[in-house]
Design a protein around this motif. Structure first.
Motif, PDB file in Angstrom:
ATOM      1  N   ASP A 243       0.828  -1.211   0.000  1.00 28.55           N
ATOM      2  CA  ASP A 243       0.000   0.000   0.000  1.00 28.55           C
ATOM      3  C   ASP A 243       0.863   1.262   0.000  1.00 28.55           C
ATOM      4  OD1 ASP A 243       0.844  -0.705   2.584  1.00 28.55           O
ATOM      5  OD2 ASP A 243      -0.921   0.171   3.541  1.00 28.55           O
ATOM      6  N   GLU A 244       2.007   1.229   0.703  1.00 29.78           N
ATOM      7  CA  GLU A 244       2.917   2.378   0.727  1.00 29.78           C
ATOM      8  C   GLU A 244       3.590   2.563  -0.640  1.00 29.78           C
ATOM      9  OE1 GLU A 244       4.881   2.626   5.047  1.00 29.78           O
ATOM     10  OE2 GLU A 244       4.847   0.582   4.216  1.00 29.78           O
ATOM     11  N   ILE A 245       3.954   1.447  -1.271  1.00 35.15           N
ATOM     12  CA  ILE A 245       4.549   1.512  -2.607  1.00 35.15           C
ATOM     13  C   ILE A 245       3.531   2.116  -3.580  1.00 35.15           C
ATOM     14  CG2 ILE A 245       5.452   0.163  -4.539  1.00 35.15           C
ATOM     15  CD1 ILE A 245       6.474  -1.880  -2.428  1.00 35.15           C
ATOM     16  N   ALA A 246       2.282   1.650  -3.494  1.00 40.26           N
ATOM     17  CA  ALA A 246       1.222   2.163  -4.366  1.00 40.26           C
ATOM     18  C   ALA A 246       1.015   3.660  -4.142  1.00 40.26           C
ATOM     19  CB  ALA A 246      -0.084   1.396  -4.126  1.00 40.26           C
ATOM     20  N   ALA A 247       1.080   4.111  -2.891  1.00 41.03           N
ATOM     21  CA  ALA A 247       0.898   5.539  -2.580  1.00 41.03           C
ATOM     22  C   ALA A 247       2.009   6.374  -3.213  1.00 41.03           C
ATOM     23  CB  ALA A 247       0.855   5.753  -1.067  1.00 41.03           C
ATOM     24  N   LYS A 248       3.256   5.886  -3.159  1.00 39.48           N
ATOM     25  CA  LYS A 248       4.369   6.609  -3.782  1.00 39.48           C
ATOM     26  C   LYS A 248       4.186   6.670  -5.297  1.00 39.48           C
ATOM     27  CE  LYS A 248       7.932   5.775  -0.335  1.00 39.48           C
ATOM     28  NZ  LYS A 248       8.464   7.052   0.027  1.00 39.48           N
ATOM     29  N   MET A 249       3.726   5.564  -5.885  1.00 39.07           N
ATOM     30  CA  MET A 249       3.466   5.547  -7.329  1.00 39.07           C
ATOM     31  C   MET A 249       2.376   6.551  -7.675  1.00 39.07           C
ATOM     32  SD  MET A 249       3.393   1.551  -8.335  1.00 39.07           S
ATOM     33  CE  MET A 249       4.873   0.615  -8.620  1.00 39.07           C
ATOM     34  N   GLN A 250       1.319   6.604  -6.849  1.00 36.43           N
ATOM     35  CA  GLN A 250       0.197   7.513  -7.098  1.00 36.43           C
ATOM     36  C   GLN A 250       0.683   8.956  -7.141  1.00 36.43           C
ATOM     37  OE1 GLN A 250      -3.416   6.576  -7.454  1.00 36.43           O
ATOM     38  NE2 GLN A 250      -3.109   8.539  -8.435  1.00 36.43           N
TER      39      GLN A 250
ATOM     40  N   ASN B   8      -1.872   4.341 -20.301  1.00 37.15           N
ATOM     41  CA  ASN B   8      -1.998   2.896 -20.482  1.00 37.15           C
ATOM     42  C   ASN B   8      -2.168   2.205 -19.132  1.00 37.15           C
ATOM     43  OD1 ASN B   8      -1.467   2.729 -23.449  1.00 37.15           O
ATOM     44  ND2 ASN B   8       0.412   3.748 -22.813  1.00 37.15           N
ATOM     45  N   SER B   9      -2.102   0.881 -19.153  1.00 39.71           N
ATOM     46  CA  SER B   9      -2.196   0.149 -17.892  1.00 39.71           C
ATOM     47  C   SER B   9      -1.015  -0.809 -17.765  1.00 39.71           C
ATOM     48  CB  SER B   9      -3.517  -0.616 -17.803  1.00 39.71           C
ATOM     49  OG  SER B   9      -3.637  -1.547 -18.864  1.00 39.71           O
ATOM     50  N   VAL B  10      -0.485  -0.862 -16.542  1.00 41.42           N
ATOM     51  CA  VAL B  10       0.647  -1.729 -16.221  1.00 41.42           C
ATOM     52  C   VAL B  10       0.374  -2.402 -14.885  1.00 41.42           C
ATOM     53  CG1 VAL B  10       3.114  -1.817 -15.663  1.00 41.42           C
ATOM     54  CG2 VAL B  10       2.309  -0.276 -17.443  1.00 41.42           C
ATOM     55  N   LYS B  11       0.661  -3.696 -14.830  1.00 47.43           N
ATOM     56  CA  LYS B  11       0.548  -4.411 -13.560  1.00 47.43           C
ATOM     57  C   LYS B  11       1.939  -4.807 -13.106  1.00 47.43           C
ATOM     58  CE  LYS B  11      -1.330  -8.608 -13.338  1.00 47.43           C
ATOM     59  NZ  LYS B  11      -2.321  -9.682 -13.131  1.00 47.43           N
ATOM     60  N   PHE B  12       2.258  -4.488 -11.848  1.00 44.95           N
ATOM     61  CA  PHE B  12       3.477  -4.960 -11.207  1.00 44.95           C
ATOM     62  C   PHE B  12       3.086  -6.181 -10.391  1.00 44.95           C
ATOM     63  CE2 PHE B  12       4.398  -0.543 -12.045  1.00 44.95           C
ATOM     64  CZ  PHE B  12       5.718  -0.573 -12.457  1.00 44.95           C
TER      65      PHE B  12
ATOM     66  N   ASP C 125       3.404 -11.513  -2.646  1.00 47.01           N
ATOM     67  CA  ASP C 125       3.305 -10.221  -1.961  1.00 47.01           C
ATOM     68  C   ASP C 125       2.165  -9.372  -2.507  1.00 47.01           C
ATOM     69  OD1 ASP C 125       5.397 -10.294   0.021  1.00 47.01           O
ATOM     70  OD2 ASP C 125       6.822 -10.236  -1.639  1.00 47.01           O
ATOM     71  N   GLY C 126       1.643  -9.726  -3.687  1.00 45.34           N
ATOM     72  CA  GLY C 126       0.523  -8.994  -4.257  1.00 45.34           C
ATOM     73  C   GLY C 126       0.873  -8.316  -5.565  1.00 45.34           C
ATOM     74  N   ALA C 127      -0.057  -7.502  -6.038  1.00 49.01           N
ATOM     75  CA  ALA C 127       0.119  -6.815  -7.314  1.00 49.01           C
ATOM     76  C   ALA C 127      -0.398  -5.388  -7.200  1.00 49.01           C
ATOM     77  CB  ALA C 127      -0.629  -7.557  -8.421  1.00 49.01           C
ATOM     78  N   ILE C 128       0.208  -4.519  -7.991  1.00 48.53           N
ATOM     79  CA  ILE C 128      -0.215  -3.120  -8.088  1.00 48.53           C
ATOM     80  C   ILE C 128      -0.497  -2.849  -9.551  1.00 48.53           C
ATOM     81  CG2 ILE C 128       0.482  -0.709  -7.842  1.00 48.53           C
ATOM     82  CD1 ILE C 128       2.307  -1.600  -5.524  1.00 48.53           C
ATOM     83  N   VAL C 129      -1.662  -2.245  -9.824  1.00 46.64           N
ATOM     84  CA  VAL C 129      -2.022  -1.906 -11.194  1.00 46.64           C
ATOM     85  C   VAL C 129      -2.078  -0.391 -11.336  1.00 46.64           C
ATOM     86  CG1 VAL C 129      -3.827  -2.016 -12.956  1.00 46.64           C
ATOM     87  CG2 VAL C 129      -3.292  -4.046 -11.609  1.00 46.64           C
ATOM     88  N   ILE C 130      -1.369   0.105 -12.358  1.00 48.17           N
ATOM     89  CA  ILE C 130      -1.458   1.512 -12.733  1.00 48.17           C
ATOM     90  C   ILE C 130      -2.296   1.555 -13.996  1.00 48.17           C
ATOM     91  CG2 ILE C 130      -0.192   3.550 -13.535  1.00 48.17           C
ATOM     92  CD1 ILE C 130       2.230   2.515 -11.966  1.00 48.17           C
TER      93      ILE C 130
ATOM     94  N   LYS D 281      -3.775   7.398 -14.582  1.00 44.22           N
ATOM     95  CA  LYS D 281      -3.266   8.061 -13.381  1.00 44.22           C
ATOM     96  C   LYS D 281      -3.717   7.374 -12.100  1.00 44.22           C
ATOM     97  CE  LYS D 281      -2.856  12.714 -15.260  1.00 44.22           C
ATOM     98  NZ  LYS D 281      -3.295  12.773 -16.600  1.00 44.22           N
ATOM     99  N   THR D 282      -4.475   6.280 -12.228  1.00 46.65           N
ATOM    100  CA  THR D 282      -5.017   5.577 -11.070  1.00 46.65           C
ATOM    101  C   THR D 282      -4.126   4.407 -10.691  1.00 46.65           C
ATOM    102  OG1 THR D 282      -7.241   6.152 -11.799  1.00 46.65           O
ATOM    103  CG2 THR D 282      -7.054   4.400 -10.162  1.00 46.65           C
ATOM    104  N   VAL D 283      -3.772   4.329  -9.419  1.00 44.28           N
ATOM    105  CA  VAL D 283      -2.947   3.240  -8.905  1.00 44.28           C
ATOM    106  C   VAL D 283      -3.767   2.482  -7.870  1.00 44.28           C
ATOM    107  CG1 VAL D 283      -0.806   2.646  -7.708  1.00 44.28           C
ATOM    108  CG2 VAL D 283      -0.862   4.616  -9.245  1.00 44.28           C
ATOM    109  N   SER D 284      -3.813   1.152  -7.998  1.00 45.86           N
ATOM    110  CA  SER D 284      -4.590   0.363  -7.047  1.00 45.86           C
ATOM    111  C   SER D 284      -3.905  -0.966  -6.744  1.00 45.86           C
ATOM    112  CB  SER D 284      -5.998   0.104  -7.596  1.00 45.86           C
ATOM    113  OG  SER D 284      -5.916  -0.642  -8.798  1.00 45.86           O
ATOM    114  N   LEU D 285      -4.208  -1.493  -5.571  1.00 47.11           N
ATOM    115  CA  LEU D 285      -3.774  -2.837  -5.223  1.00 47.11           C
ATOM    116  C   LEU D 285      -4.793  -3.761  -5.870  1.00 47.11           C
ATOM    117  CD1 LEU D 285      -2.895  -2.395  -1.436  1.00 47.11           C
ATOM    118  CD2 LEU D 285      -1.317  -2.568  -3.347  1.00 47.11           C
ATOM    119  N   SER D 286      -4.410  -4.369  -6.961  1.00 40.79           N
ATOM    120  CA  SER D 286      -5.356  -5.127  -7.759  1.00 40.79           C
ATOM    121  C   SER D 286      -4.620  -6.211  -8.531  1.00 40.79           C
ATOM    122  CB  SER D 286      -6.055  -4.166  -8.732  1.00 40.79           C
ATOM    123  OG  SER D 286      -6.767  -4.861  -9.711  1.00 40.79           O
ATOM    124  N   ASP D 287      -5.370  -7.178  -9.002  1.00 42.28           N
ATOM    125  CA  ASP D 287      -4.789  -8.213  -9.846  1.00 42.28           C
ATOM    126  C   ASP D 287      -5.468  -8.179 -11.214  1.00 42.28           C
ATOM    127  OD1 ASP D 287      -2.943 -10.185 -10.318  1.00 42.28           O
ATOM    128  OD2 ASP D 287      -4.252 -11.806  -9.667  1.00 42.28           O
ATOM    129  N   ALA D 288      -5.920  -6.993 -11.606  1.00 41.59           N
ATOM    130  CA  ALA D 288      -6.622  -6.819 -12.881  1.00 41.59           C
ATOM    131  C   ALA D 288      -5.660  -7.011 -14.049  1.00 41.59           C
ATOM    132  CB  ALA D 288      -7.241  -5.423 -12.931  1.00 41.59           C
TER     133      ALA D 288
END
Length: 93
Positions: free
Chosen positions: A4-11, A21-25, A30-35, A38-45
């Motif tokens: 969640d902290e990593i996602a906040a820094k990305m945001q 575009n969209s990118v998933k890390f 440990d989970g996934a982060i989707v950009i 301009k929207t960053v979320s903890l997601s597996d989309a």
């Protein structure tokens, strides 16, 4: 640092960008982060591009301690999908 902290820094970094575009890390268990734009979320989309790496390497990239291109060359991250999207994102993050 949690995902969640990593996602906040990305945001913060995505806020002023024109990334569209969209990118998933994907950090495995440990989970996934989707950009998505301009929207960053903890997601597996799904995404245009999927970057697979460890949570530790993602933290280092966000902190500026690990260059994305160097990480790719060293085999620390794998890119699936649209490589040009990953290159665009590396300019923002």
């Amino acid at each position: 640092m949690g995902m969640d902290e990593i996602a906040a820094k990305m945001q913060e970094r995505m806020a002023g960008s024109d990334f569209a575009n969209s990118v998933k890390f994907d950090c495995g268990t440990d989970g996934a982060i989707v950009i998505d734009g301009k929207t960053v979320s903890l997601s597996d989309a799904g995404a245009d591009c999927i970057i697979t790496l460890t949570k530790e390497d993602l933290e280092a990239m966000i902190a500026g301690d690990l260059d994305p291109t160097a990480a790719f060359m060293q085999g620390k991250l794998r890119v699936d999908g649209n490589m040009s999207v990953a290159m665009q994102l590396s300019q923002v993050l």
